[in-house]
Structures are given as structure tokens and as C-alpha cells.
Design a protein around this motif. Structure first.
Motif, short mmCIF file in Angstrom:
data_model
loop_
_atom_site.label_atom_id
_atom_site.label_comp_id
_atom_site.label_asym_id
_atom_site.label_seq_id
_atom_site.Cartn_x
_atom_site.Cartn_y
_atom_site.Cartn_z
N UNK A 195 29.41 -29.75 -32.52
CA UNK A 195 27.97 -29.78 -32.30
C UNK A 195 27.19 -29.17 -33.46
N UNK A 196 27.89 -28.48 -34.34
CA UNK A 196 27.22 -27.82 -35.47
C UNK A 196 26.48 -28.82 -36.35
N UNK A 197 27.02 -30.03 -36.49
CA UNK A 197 26.40 -31.02 -37.37
C UNK A 197 25.08 -31.54 -36.85
N UNK A 198 24.73 -31.23 -35.60
CA UNK A 198 23.45 -31.66 -35.05
C UNK A 198 22.32 -30.70 -35.46
N UNK A 209 29.89 -10.22 -36.06
CA UNK A 209 29.45 -10.28 -37.46
C UNK A 209 29.10 -11.71 -37.86
N UNK A 210 28.03 -11.85 -38.65
CA UNK A 210 27.68 -13.14 -39.20
C UNK A 210 28.56 -13.39 -40.42
N UNK A 211 29.33 -14.47 -40.37
CA UNK A 211 30.28 -14.78 -41.44
C UNK A 211 29.66 -15.58 -42.57
N UNK A 212 28.78 -16.52 -42.22
CA UNK A 212 28.18 -17.40 -43.22
C UNK A 212 26.96 -18.08 -42.61
N UNK A 213 25.92 -18.33 -43.41
CA UNK A 213 24.73 -19.07 -42.98
C UNK A 213 24.45 -20.14 -44.02
N UNK A 214 24.33 -21.40 -43.57
CA UNK A 214 24.04 -22.49 -44.51
C UNK A 214 23.83 -23.77 -43.71
N UNK A 215 23.57 -24.86 -44.41
CA UNK A 215 23.54 -26.17 -43.77
C UNK A 215 24.98 -26.57 -43.46
N UNK A 216 25.19 -27.48 -42.50
CA UNK A 216 26.56 -27.92 -42.22
C UNK A 216 27.29 -28.45 -43.45
N UNK A 217 26.59 -29.27 -44.26
CA UNK A 217 27.22 -29.81 -45.47
C UNK A 217 27.49 -28.71 -46.48
#
Length: 301
Positions: A195-198, A209-217
């Protein structure tokens, strides 16, 4: 313009358990933002803080410029919150639940019907059915309708598709896309990696902990390097043998195949031929396309 949601250094503990550990990220206005992580990663605790139900031990969180602790009363009028567990009144009918939540905010269902119309349309056929008698997908739509009835600026959806069939999950995300087009900012959490790609952007969270933040691509860029599929009629034996090879950094089950992370110099043809020589006559090893699940496994190893 300030972000719709601004979380800075939020930490929350329950005794010796740290549920959230210095969480920081922002959600822009009008954005569909996903919070992706497994059960127990801290998602629901963060939602309780954003919904003004819990004060963090340290750090700050603002929604529409309002502090979740200092401005909690005003903030509750601009957010729509849908918790993970179905929390409507099971003995009330569909229409009674909707009217009740509308009355809490001093609005009528009629004046705000346009905002819930894309969601509520399927429920109109049985307005007198008790909420407890609805299917999982219909309970989900009713809960979302009640969260929307006062025209919130921000929607906080905590694992809204958990336990719902695949068709209802897809329909729900289509509804969210329609709501985003109306200018509503949506923060939605899920443990379903597909569902992340939506979402326009996502934050990966694990153990608070937040591991990473970005666009799906953006998150999966570069993951294809040295990533391979492996399959055989004897999958367990294949998994065992691959994990013993020095040129294999990691190997794990991925759907109907295995995903193999090779070290520098990994040669899929040579590995395939070696395994066939050792008795796995039908083994295949070929390049794989990395996705969010592969990244999550890599970051949490």
C-alpha cells in the motif's frame, strides 16, 4: 506555508518500553503521507499524540499550526481520526452513528453530505442496519464517513485496511485518492508494504524510530543492485544452501520465491550451476526488482 503536520523530537515511553524514540518528520498540506511499519512499531502511539489523546514525554507535534497539547480543544475540530479498532456504537444504526458524530461538531449530515458521498454511497441502501452487523469493509466506510462529517482539514487513519479483504482495501485507497483531490491532508498508517506505493511520500518506522522518509520510488532507488530471485521445487533446501554461500549477504522468503542479496562479485549463473551440481536440478537464479519490503528488511536486519 507551514506544514500540515510537524513532528519534532517526539519521544514516548511506557515504563521501560520506548514506544517512540525522537520521531521527526513533516507532512505537507494536501499530501497523502504513509506511515509504514509492522505491528508494535509505534504507529498507534503517534496517532494518539496527534489526535490529542496522549501528551508526549518530550518533543512537540503541531497539526495545522496547533500544538497537540496546548491547543488540544481547538485542534479536535480540524482533524478527523479513525483509530485502528472499530470504535463506533455497534448497537446504533448506520444513520444513527452518522447523525451522532455530526451532532458532536454542531453540523448536520445534510449540509456536509457532499464530503462523505464518495464513501457513504454503498451504505445508503441499509441506513437502519446496526453498525455491529456490518461487514468489515462496510464498517470501514462508516467509520471513515463519521471521521469526515465535520469537514476536517486533516485525516488521521490508523491502519484502516487491517483485516479487510483485498477488494475493499483497493476501494478504500481509491476513496482516499478522491478525498486528497478535495484538498484534505491524509496521514495513513499501514503494515501492508504494497500500500506504500499509493502514497506520495512515506516514512518507514520500526521499534519507535523513523528509518527513512522519501517518495516510494526514491526509497527503492539502487535496491536492484545485487538483488536476485531464486526458486526451486525444494525451497527450504534452497534457502539453507544459499545462506551458507560466502557470496550471499542475505536470503529470505519473498512471496513464492526467495530474494537473495549478493555480495560484490556475486555471479547468479555460477551460483545456479553450483546448486544444480549439488542436487537442486531445477534451481533458477535471476535478477529481481527491489521494493519497499526489501528496503525494510535491509534496514531492520
Amino acid at each position: 506555508m507551514s506544514p500540515a503536520i510537524d513532528i519534532s523530537g517526539v519521544t514516548q515511553r511506557y515504563g521501560t518500553l520506548t514506544a517512540l524514540d525522537n520521531v521527526c518528520f513533516q507532512v505537507e498540506r494536501g499530501e497523502m503521507f504513509g506511515l509504514i511499519g509492522p505491528d508494535g512499531s509505534g504507529k498507534s502511539t503517534l496517532y494518539r499524540i496527534l489526535a490529542t489523546l496522549l501528551a508526549p514525554d518530550s518533543g512537540t507535534a503541531t497539526v495545522c499550526g496547533l500544538d497537540t497539547v496546548k491547543d488540544y480543544s481547538e485542534l479536535r475540530t480540524v482533524i478527523g481520526y479513525m483509530p485502528e479498532k472499530f470504535s463506533l456504537y455497534q448497537d446504533l444504526s448506520v444513520s444513527e452513528n452518522l447523525k451522532f458524530f455530526a451532532s458532536l461538531f454542531g453540523v448536520s449530515v445534510k449540509e456536509n453530505y457532499d464530503i462523505i458521498a464518495p464513501v457513504f454511497a454503498q451504505l445508503e441502501r441499509f441506513p437502519n442496519r446496526r453498525a455491529g452487523a456490518l461487514s468489515g469493509g462496510m464498517k470501514q466506510k462508516l467509520a471513515l464517513s463519521c471521521a469526515l462529517i465535520h469537514r476536517p482539514e486533516i485525516l488521521l487513519l490508523d491502519e484502516p485496511t487491517t483485516g479487510v479483504d483485498a477488494v475493499s482495501r483497493s476501494e478504500f485507497w481509491d476513496m482516499l485518492s478522491t478525498l486528497r483531490e478535495k484538498g484534505i491532508t491524509i496521514l495513513v498508517s499501514t503494515s501492508y508494504m504494497d500500500e506504500a506505493n499509493r502514497c506520495e511520500r512515506i516514512a518507514l518506522i520500526d521499534k519507535g524510530k523513523i528509518l527513512r522518509v522519501n517518495t516510494p520510488d526514491g526509497l527503492v532507488t539502487g535496491l536492484d543492485e545485487n538483488l536476485y530471485n531464486a526458486s526451486s521445487s525444494s525451497m527450504f533446501e534452497l534457502l539453507t544452501k544459499l545462506r551458507q554461500l560466502p557470496e550471499v549477504e542475505d536470503c529470505y522468503t519473498f512471496g513464492a520465491t526467495l530474494h537473495v542479496v549478493g555480495r560484490k562479485g556475486f555471479n547468479p549463473v555460477a551460483v545456479r550451476d553450483r546448486l544444480r551440481y549439488e542436487g537442486l536440478s531445477d534451481v533458477e537464479v535471476y535478477p529481481a526488482k527491489g521494493d519497499i519490503e526489501d528496503l525494510f528488511i535491509k534496514l531492520t536486519r
